[in-house]
Design an enzyme around this catalytic site. Structure first.
Site, short mmCIF file in Angstrom:
data_model
loop_
_atom_site.label_atom_id
_atom_site.label_comp_id
_atom_site.label_asym_id
_atom_site.label_seq_id
_atom_site.Cartn_x
_atom_site.Cartn_y
_atom_site.Cartn_z
N ARG A 140 11.87 -5.38 4.73
CA ARG A 140 11.55 -3.98 4.51
C ARG A 140 12.49 -3.38 5.43
O ARG A 140 12.63 -3.38 6.57
CB ARG A 140 10.23 -3.94 5.01
CG ARG A 140 9.96 -2.41 5.11
CD ARG A 140 8.14 -2.09 5.29
NE ARG A 140 7.81 -2.61 6.15
CZ ARG A 140 6.18 -2.64 6.56
NH1 ARG A 140 5.56 -1.98 5.44
NH2 ARG A 140 5.82 -3.22 7.47
N ARG A 192 11.00 -1.67 11.22
CA ARG A 192 9.97 -1.38 11.98
C ARG A 192 9.80 -2.20 13.14
O ARG A 192 9.99 -3.55 13.05
CB ARG A 192 8.69 -1.19 11.22
CG ARG A 192 8.35 0.31 10.59
CD ARG A 192 7.39 0.13 9.68
NE ARG A 192 6.17 -0.48 9.98
CZ ARG A 192 4.99 -0.32 9.21
NH1 ARG A 192 5.24 0.16 8.06
NH2 ARG A 192 3.99 -1.05 9.62
N ARG A 235 -0.96 -9.28 12.94
CA ARG A 235 -1.20 -8.15 12.19
C ARG A 235 -2.12 -8.70 11.03
O ARG A 235 -3.18 -8.21 10.47
CB ARG A 235 -0.10 -7.17 11.65
CG ARG A 235 0.24 -6.41 12.81
CD ARG A 235 1.66 -5.91 12.22
NE ARG A 235 1.63 -5.09 10.94
CZ ARG A 235 2.96 -4.65 10.23
NH1 ARG A 235 4.02 -5.12 10.68
NH2 ARG A 235 2.81 -4.02 9.13
N ARG A 263 -9.54 1.02 8.02
CA ARG A 263 -9.29 -0.23 8.22
C ARG A 263 -10.41 -1.08 8.94
O ARG A 263 -10.23 -2.40 9.28
CB ARG A 263 -8.06 -0.48 9.35
CG ARG A 263 -6.74 0.08 8.43
CD ARG A 263 -5.84 0.05 9.48
NE ARG A 263 -4.87 -1.05 9.69
CZ ARG A 263 -3.82 -0.68 9.09
NH1 ARG A 263 -3.62 0.51 8.56
NH2 ARG A 263 -2.77 -1.56 8.89
N LYS A 274 0.95 -1.06 0.02
CA LYS A 274 0.09 -0.03 -0.07
C LYS A 274 0.80 1.21 0.09
O LYS A 274 0.77 2.17 -0.70
CB LYS A 274 -0.83 0.21 1.44
CG LYS A 274 -1.85 -1.26 1.14
CD LYS A 274 -2.78 -0.95 2.69
CE LYS A 274 -2.05 -1.05 4.09
NZ LYS A 274 -1.16 -2.36 4.17
P1 AP5 Z 1 4.79 -1.71 1.83
O1 AP5 Z 1 4.52 -0.87 0.85
O2 AP5 Z 1 5.65 -1.02 2.81
O3 AP5 Z 1 3.45 -2.46 2.36
P2 AP5 Z 1 2.15 -1.58 3.10
O4 AP5 Z 1 0.92 -2.36 2.65
O5 AP5 Z 1 2.31 -0.23 3.23
O6 AP5 Z 1 2.66 -2.59 4.40
P3 AP5 Z 1 2.32 -1.82 6.08
O7 AP5 Z 1 3.15 -2.88 6.92
O8 AP5 Z 1 2.94 -0.34 6.08
O9 AP5 Z 1 0.93 -2.11 6.19
P4 AP5 Z 1 0.21 -2.02 7.40
O10 AP5 Z 1 -1.13 -1.78 7.21
O11 AP5 Z 1 0.45 -3.10 8.39
O12 AP5 Z 1 1.06 -0.78 8.37
P5 AP5 Z 1 0.54 0.64 8.64
O13 AP5 Z 1 1.76 1.46 8.63
O14 AP5 Z 1 -0.46 1.15 7.72
O15 AP5 Z 1 5.60 -3.05 1.12
C1 AP5 Z 1 6.21 -4.06 2.21
C2 AP5 Z 1 7.42 -4.56 1.74
O16 AP5 Z 1 7.54 -5.20 0.50
C3 AP5 Z 1 8.55 -3.26 1.43
O17 AP5 Z 1 9.73 -3.68 1.90
C4 AP5 Z 1 8.22 -3.01 -0.04
O18 AP5 Z 1 9.45 -2.57 -0.49
C5 AP5 Z 1 8.15 -4.45 -0.28
N1 AP5 Z 1 7.21 -4.57 -1.77
C6 AP5 Z 1 6.27 -3.78 -1.90
N2 AP5 Z 1 5.47 -4.12 -3.25
C7 AP5 Z 1 6.38 -5.14 -3.57
C8 AP5 Z 1 6.28 -6.10 -4.94
N3 AP5 Z 1 5.28 -5.78 -5.76
N4 AP5 Z 1 7.31 -6.90 -4.93
C9 AP5 Z 1 8.21 -7.08 -3.95
N5 AP5 Z 1 8.41 -6.42 -2.80
C10 AP5 Z 1 7.49 -5.43 -2.77
O19 AP5 Z 1 0.02 0.54 10.11
C11 AP5 Z 1 0.78 0.00 11.29
C12 AP5 Z 1 -0.10 -0.07 12.50
O20 AP5 Z 1 -0.58 1.24 12.87
C13 AP5 Z 1 -1.09 -0.90 12.65
O21 AP5 Z 1 -1.00 -2.03 12.74
C14 AP5 Z 1 -2.26 -0.01 13.41
O22 AP5 Z 1 -1.44 -0.49 14.89
C15 AP5 Z 1 -1.83 1.29 13.11
N6 AP5 Z 1 -2.65 1.79 12.61
C16 AP5 Z 1 -2.50 2.46 11.23
N7 AP5 Z 1 -3.60 2.91 10.65
C17 AP5 Z 1 -4.49 2.37 11.53
C18 AP5 Z 1 -6.15 2.83 11.14
N8 AP5 Z 1 -6.67 3.23 10.16
N9 AP5 Z 1 -6.68 2.36 12.31
C19 AP5 Z 1 -6.38 1.73 13.58
N10 AP5 Z 1 -4.79 1.51 13.41
C20 AP5 Z 1 -4.06 1.93 12.37
MG MG Z 2 2.57 1.25 4.88
#
Ligand code: AP5
Ligand code: MG
Length: 214
Positions: A127, A160, A171, A88, A13
């Site tokens: 990552r 992270r 997660r 989410r 994402k």
């Molecule tokens: P990346 O692009 O980093 O993936 P992502 O989908 O953004 O993954 P996240 O871990 O950031 O998602 P998340 O939803 O768990 O975390 P968030 O920060 O939103 O890609 C992942 C890896 O793969 C990278 O190394 C990248 O380079 C690689 N990659 C990407 N595309 C690729 C491809 N096509 N091929 C190969 N490699 C690839 O949330 C974190 C925490 O915050 C949550 O757990 C929660 O506690 C809290 N939080 C955030 N938002 C909310 C909300 N709205 N409500 C409640 N809690 C929330």
């Molecule tokens: Mg992310």
């Protein structure tokens, strides 16, 4: 254009939202990045969010809905935005519908990046993230030009705290329980665009552009 990115943790994402934001000239709003910046800055919001994030659980809806409603009302969002990691839960999606409608707008696309669970754990272990500007790298699939240093802002890259394999499993189960129902929610609104997230990053982006068609 107003869009949201759906998908499991690690589906890509953040990677794709950054490309969309650049290509369409709209802000990239990641709730995860906002929370991480608050944790780093030691704010009250950061302190509250940290315990949930470190455990791999969702931060409560009341801490995130108003924050996003305020953010999308800002001047730089007039032409649109890409939301990454929000909504989410169904209550968050409903809050977003209301916030967008209050501004006389609607969500145009919900892009769902599909990646099976077994591919996710491998991605997370490689990552690296920049806590300053939110840029995301992968040691194999998208390495920075200089090891450990952000290409965009020159800060040090980190692994992270929530990317440990046990936390990634939590997660993923939280995603299946609470976030996956949003796929039907946006399908019902006729704005869902599904792409195969297992392809190389540039191919995933080409598929997204194709679906957005603007
Ligand atoms: P990346 O692009 O980093 O993936 P992502 O989908 O953004 O993954 P996240 O871990 O950031 O998602 P998340 O939803 O768990 O975390 P968030 O920060 O939103 O890609 C992942 C890896 O793969 C990278 O190394 C990248 O380079 C690689 N990659 C990407 N595309 C690729 C491809 N096509 N091929 C190969 N490699 C690839 O949330 C974190 C925490 O915050 C949550 O757990 C929660 O506690 C809290 N939080 C955030 N938002 C909310 C909300 N709205 N409500 C409640 N809690 C929330
Ligand atoms: Mg992310």
């Amino acid at each position: 254009m107003r869009l949201i990115m759906l998908g499991a943790p690690g589906a890509g994402k953040g990677t794709q939202a950054a490309k969309v934001a650049e290509a369409y000239g709209i802000p990239h709003i990641s709730t995860g990045d906002i929370f991480r910046a608050n944790i780093k800055g030691g704010t009250a919001l950061g302190k509250k969010a940290k315990e949930f994030m470190d455990a791999g659980k969702l931060v409560p809806d009341e801490l995130v809905c108003d924050l996003v409603a305020d953010r999308i009302a800002r001047e730089d969002c007039q032409k649109g935005y890409v939301l990454d990691g929000f909504p989410r839960t169904i209550p968050q999606a409903e809050a977003l519908e209301k916030a967008a409608a209050d501004l006389g707008t609607r969500i145009d696309y919900a892009v769902d990046i599909e990646v099976p669970d077994d591919a996710i754990v491998e991605r997370m272990s490689g990552r690296r993230a920049c806590l300053k500007c939110g840029a995301t790298y992968h040691v194999l699939y998208n390495p920075p030009k200089e090891e450990g240093i952000c290409d965009v802002c020159g800060s040090e890259l980190v692994q992270r705290a929530d990317d440990k394999p046990e936390t990634v499993k939590t997660r993923l189960s939280v995603y299946h329980e609470q976030t996956q129902p949003l796929i039907d929610f946006y399908q019902g609104k006729g704005v869902l665009a599904t792409v195969d997230g297992t392809l190389p990053m540039e191919e995933v982006f080409a598929a997204i552009r194709d679906r957005l068609g603007e």
